[in-house]
Design a protein around this motif. Sequence first.
Motif, PDB file in Angstrom:
ATOM      1  N   ALA A 153       0.836  -1.200   0.000  1.00 44.95           N
ATOM      2  CA  ALA A 153       0.000   0.000   0.000  1.00 44.95           C
ATOM      3  C   ALA A 153       0.868   1.246   0.000  1.00 44.95           C
ATOM      4  CB  ALA A 153      -0.931  -0.005   1.204  1.00 44.95           C
ATOM      5  N   ARG A 154       0.390   2.302  -0.619  1.00 44.96           N
ATOM      6  CA  ARG A 154       1.165   3.531  -0.743  1.00 44.96           C
ATOM      7  C   ARG A 154       1.178   4.348   0.547  1.00 44.96           C
ATOM      8  NH1 ARG A 154      -1.096   2.908  -5.896  1.00 44.96           N
ATOM      9  NH2 ARG A 154      -3.069   3.818  -5.230  1.00 44.96           N
ATOM     10  N   GLY A 155       0.168   4.186   1.379  1.00 42.66           N
ATOM     11  CA  GLY A 155       0.096   4.973   2.607  1.00 42.66           C
ATOM     12  C   GLY A 155       1.126   4.554   3.644  1.00 42.66           C
ATOM     13  N   GLU A 156       1.437   5.464   4.566  1.00 42.16           N
ATOM     14  CA  GLU A 156       2.385   5.189   5.633  1.00 42.16           C
ATOM     15  C   GLU A 156       1.643   4.857   6.919  1.00 42.16           C
ATOM     16  OE1 GLU A 156       5.097   8.378   6.218  1.00 42.16           O
ATOM     17  OE2 GLU A 156       5.694   8.482   4.113  1.00 42.16           O
ATOM     18  N   ARG A 157       2.283   4.043   7.751  1.00 41.93           N
ATOM     19  CA  ARG A 157       1.727   3.700   9.061  1.00 41.93           C
ATOM     20  C   ARG A 157       2.784   3.972  10.115  1.00 41.93           C
ATOM     21  NH1 ARG A 157      -3.811   2.853   8.734  1.00 41.93           N
ATOM     22  NH2 ARG A 157      -4.266   1.768   6.774  1.00 41.93           N
ATOM     23  N   ALA A 158       2.407   4.625  11.180  1.00 35.96           N
ATOM     24  CA  ALA A 158       3.351   4.913  12.264  1.00 35.96           C
ATOM     25  C   ALA A 158       2.579   5.008  13.571  1.00 35.96           C
ATOM     26  CB  ALA A 158       4.095   6.213  12.006  1.00 35.96           C
ATOM     27  N   VAL A 159       3.227   4.589  14.645  1.00 35.94           N
ATOM     28  CA  VAL A 159       2.610   4.639  15.967  1.00 35.94           C
ATOM     29  C   VAL A 159       3.597   5.277  16.942  1.00 35.94           C
ATOM     30  CG1 VAL A 159       1.723   3.307  17.905  1.00 35.94           C
ATOM     31  CG2 VAL A 159       1.177   2.608  15.571  1.00 35.94           C
ATOM     32  N   SER A 160       3.128   6.251  17.699  1.00 32.32           N
ATOM     33  CA  SER A 160       3.948   6.888  18.724  1.00 32.32           C
ATOM     34  C   SER A 160       3.104   7.037  19.980  1.00 32.32           C
ATOM     35  CB  SER A 160       4.426   8.265  18.254  1.00 32.32           C
ATOM     36  OG  SER A 160       5.126   8.930  19.276  1.00 32.32           O
ATOM     37  N   LEU A 161       3.571   6.478  21.071  1.00 33.05           N
ATOM     38  CA  LEU A 161       2.870   6.573  22.350  1.00 33.05           C
ATOM     39  C   LEU A 161       3.809   7.155  23.392  1.00 33.05           C
ATOM     40  CD1 LEU A 161       1.129   3.066  22.321  1.00 33.05           C
ATOM     41  CD2 LEU A 161       0.094   5.275  21.776  1.00 33.05           C
ATOM     42  N   PRO A 162       3.488   8.352  23.937  1.00 37.65           N
ATOM     43  CA  PRO A 162       2.370   9.220  23.592  1.00 37.65           C
ATOM     44  C   PRO A 162       2.532   9.819  22.194  1.00 37.65           C
ATOM     45  CG  PRO A 162       3.862  10.363  25.048  1.00 37.65           C
ATOM     46  CD  PRO A 162       4.360   8.954  24.967  1.00 37.65           C
ATOM     47  N   ALA A 163       1.488  10.463  21.715  1.00 40.02           N
ATOM     48  CA  ALA A 163       1.492  10.994  20.354  1.00 40.02           C
ATOM     49  C   ALA A 163       2.586  12.036  20.157  1.00 40.02           C
ATOM     50  CB  ALA A 163       0.128  11.612  20.043  1.00 40.02           C
ATOM     51  N   ARG A 164       3.313  11.918  19.048  1.00 41.30           N
ATOM     52  CA  ARG A 164       4.328  12.887  18.650  1.00 41.30           C
ATOM     53  C   ARG A 164       4.093  13.236  17.189  1.00 41.30           C
ATOM     54  NH1 ARG A 164       4.730  12.923  23.440  1.00 41.30           N
ATOM     55  NH2 ARG A 164       6.599  12.542  24.706  1.00 41.30           N
ATOM     56  N   ASP A 165       4.535  14.415  16.773  1.00 38.98           N
ATOM     57  CA  ASP A 165       4.310  14.850  15.391  1.00 38.98           C
ATOM     58  C   ASP A 165       5.615  15.382  14.812  1.00 38.98           C
ATOM     59  OD1 ASP A 165       3.288  15.607  12.977  1.00 38.98           O
ATOM     60  OD2 ASP A 165       1.988  17.205  13.737  1.00 38.98           O
ATOM     61  N   TYR A 166       6.576  14.478  14.607  1.00 42.18           N
ATOM     62  CA  TYR A 166       7.877  14.886  14.078  1.00 42.18           C
ATOM     63  C   TYR A 166       7.786  15.275  12.596  1.00 42.18           C
ATOM     64  CZ  TYR A 166       9.448  12.691  18.381  1.00 42.18           C
ATOM     65  OH  TYR A 166       9.624  12.352  19.699  1.00 42.18           O
ATOM     66  N   ARG A 167       6.808  14.734  11.903  1.00 41.48           N
ATOM     67  CA  ARG A 167       6.677  15.058  10.480  1.00 41.48           C
ATOM     68  C   ARG A 167       6.385  16.543  10.280  1.00 41.48           C
ATOM     69  NH1 ARG A 167       2.598  12.138   6.121  1.00 41.48           N
ATOM     70  NH2 ARG A 167       2.631  13.767   4.535  1.00 41.48           N
ATOM     71  N   THR A 168       5.468  17.103  11.073  1.00 41.66           N
ATOM     72  CA  THR A 168       5.164  18.527  10.943  1.00 41.66           C
ATOM     73  C   THR A 168       6.401  19.359  11.253  1.00 41.66           C
ATOM     74  OG1 THR A 168       2.832  18.221  11.468  1.00 41.66           O
ATOM     75  CG2 THR A 168       3.743  20.417  11.808  1.00 41.66           C
ATOM     76  N   ALA A 169       7.142  18.977  12.287  1.00 39.92           N
ATOM     77  CA  ALA A 169       8.366  19.706  12.629  1.00 39.92           C
ATOM     78  C   ALA A 169       9.372  19.633  11.480  1.00 39.92           C
ATOM     79  CB  ALA A 169       8.976  19.131  13.904  1.00 39.92           C
ATOM     80  N   ALA A 170       9.511  18.449  10.871  1.00 41.02           N
ATOM     81  CA  ALA A 170      10.448  18.292   9.761  1.00 41.02           C
ATOM     82  C   ALA A 170      10.033  19.148   8.568  1.00 41.02           C
ATOM     83  CB  ALA A 170      10.532  16.829   9.354  1.00 41.02           C
ATOM     84  N   GLU A 171       8.734  19.198   8.287  1.00 38.97           N
ATOM     85  CA  GLU A 171       8.256  19.999   7.160  1.00 38.97           C
ATOM     86  C   GLU A 171       8.459  21.493   7.415  1.00 38.97           C
ATOM     87  OE1 GLU A 171       4.241  18.730   6.604  1.00 38.97           O
ATOM     88  OE2 GLU A 171       4.811  16.980   5.383  1.00 38.97           O
ATOM     89  N   LEU A 172       8.231  21.939   8.637  1.00 35.53           N
ATOM     90  CA  LEU A 172       8.440  23.351   8.965  1.00 35.53           C
ATOM     91  C   LEU A 172       9.922  23.720   8.854  1.00 35.53           C
ATOM     92  CD1 LEU A 172       6.052  23.696  12.032  1.00 35.53           C
ATOM     93  CD2 LEU A 172       5.780  24.806   9.809  1.00 35.53           C
ATOM     94  N   LEU A 173      10.787  22.847   9.339  1.00 38.86           N
ATOM     95  CA  LEU A 173      12.217  23.108   9.242  1.00 38.86           C
ATOM     96  C   LEU A 173      12.679  23.103   7.792  1.00 38.86           C
ATOM     97  CD1 LEU A 173      13.411  20.937  12.255  1.00 38.86           C
ATOM     98  CD2 LEU A 173      13.553  23.427  12.088  1.00 38.86           C
ATOM     99  N   ALA A 174      12.151  22.175   6.997  1.00 38.52           N
ATOM    100  CA  ALA A 174      12.511  22.129   5.576  1.00 38.52           C
ATOM    101  C   ALA A 174      12.026  23.380   4.849  1.00 38.52           C
ATOM    102  CB  ALA A 174      11.914  20.875   4.930  1.00 38.52           C
ATOM    103  N   GLU A 175      10.828  23.824   5.175  1.00 36.53           N
ATOM    104  CA  GLU A 175      10.300  25.041   4.549  1.00 36.53           C
ATOM    105  C   GLU A 175      11.162  26.244   4.888  1.00 36.53           C
ATOM    106  OE1 GLU A 175       6.125  27.645   4.403  1.00 36.53           O
ATOM    107  OE2 GLU A 175       6.208  25.743   5.493  1.00 36.53           O
ATOM    108  N   ALA A 176      11.531  26.365   6.166  1.00 35.22           N
ATOM    109  CA  ALA A 176      12.369  27.491   6.588  1.00 35.22           C
ATOM    110  C   ALA A 176      13.748  27.424   5.924  1.00 35.22           C
ATOM    111  CB  ALA A 176      12.514  27.486   8.102  1.00 35.22           C
TER     112      ALA A 176
END
Length: 229
Positions: free
Chosen positions: A83-106
């Motif tokens: 499948a093309r979609g990604e699967r990831a589990v983080s307990l407790p919830a973390r959102d490193y992807r958003t941080a990576a995208e913001l850093l890449a944009e900057a």
Amino acid sequence: MEDIEAIAALQDPVRRRLYEYVVAQGREVGRNEAAEAAGVARTLAAHHLDRLTEAGLLESGSRRLTGRSGPGAGRPAKVYTRARGERAVSLPARDYRTAAELLAEAAEEAGLDAGLCAAARRRGEALRGAAAPCGGLDEAAEMLAARGYEPYLAGAGDAGGEAGEARRVVRMRNCPFHAVAERFPPLVCGMNLALLEGLLGTDGPVRARMDARPGECCVVVEDSKNKVD
């Protein structure tokens, strides 16, 4: 919760073997082939492959595996791919992807490509540590597999090599930075190349270079004596 349930589907050892086999082929796989590879009966393989599809880890379709068409060609067989979609589990919830995208944009807006690549090359060298530069394509494939790139040897008559590949190279079915690379391809692909240059070394028998192909990592690893045509 959906991601947890999807990943939990791989807890069954037979199901996991089937999933890993389908993923490793990089193409559509039929039930008979998957069953033989996993060492189980076709009916059991079909059950587990359909469960993996229901969990969103595989995608299914149908086509004739005989290569023939028309009367007498037989019924289309069910086939599976990752499948093309990604699967990831983080307990407790973390959102490193958003941080990576913001850093890449900057970084992109500030024109920090060169600094990012320098940092990535240093990180690759740190990961290699005191070890000598990579000694060959087989060793490179092992190093890349350990980091999730899903490498495979292609070309020069290898099974699975693509037509027109005149020499043996290591290609990679997975980019660990895929989600961010889709939004910032020049920045992230350049970073990826620099990281692998540091990891494999630039003064040994192999080298990494850019050679983007749809659905694969943007970097290819080849003998350092090869020249780009």
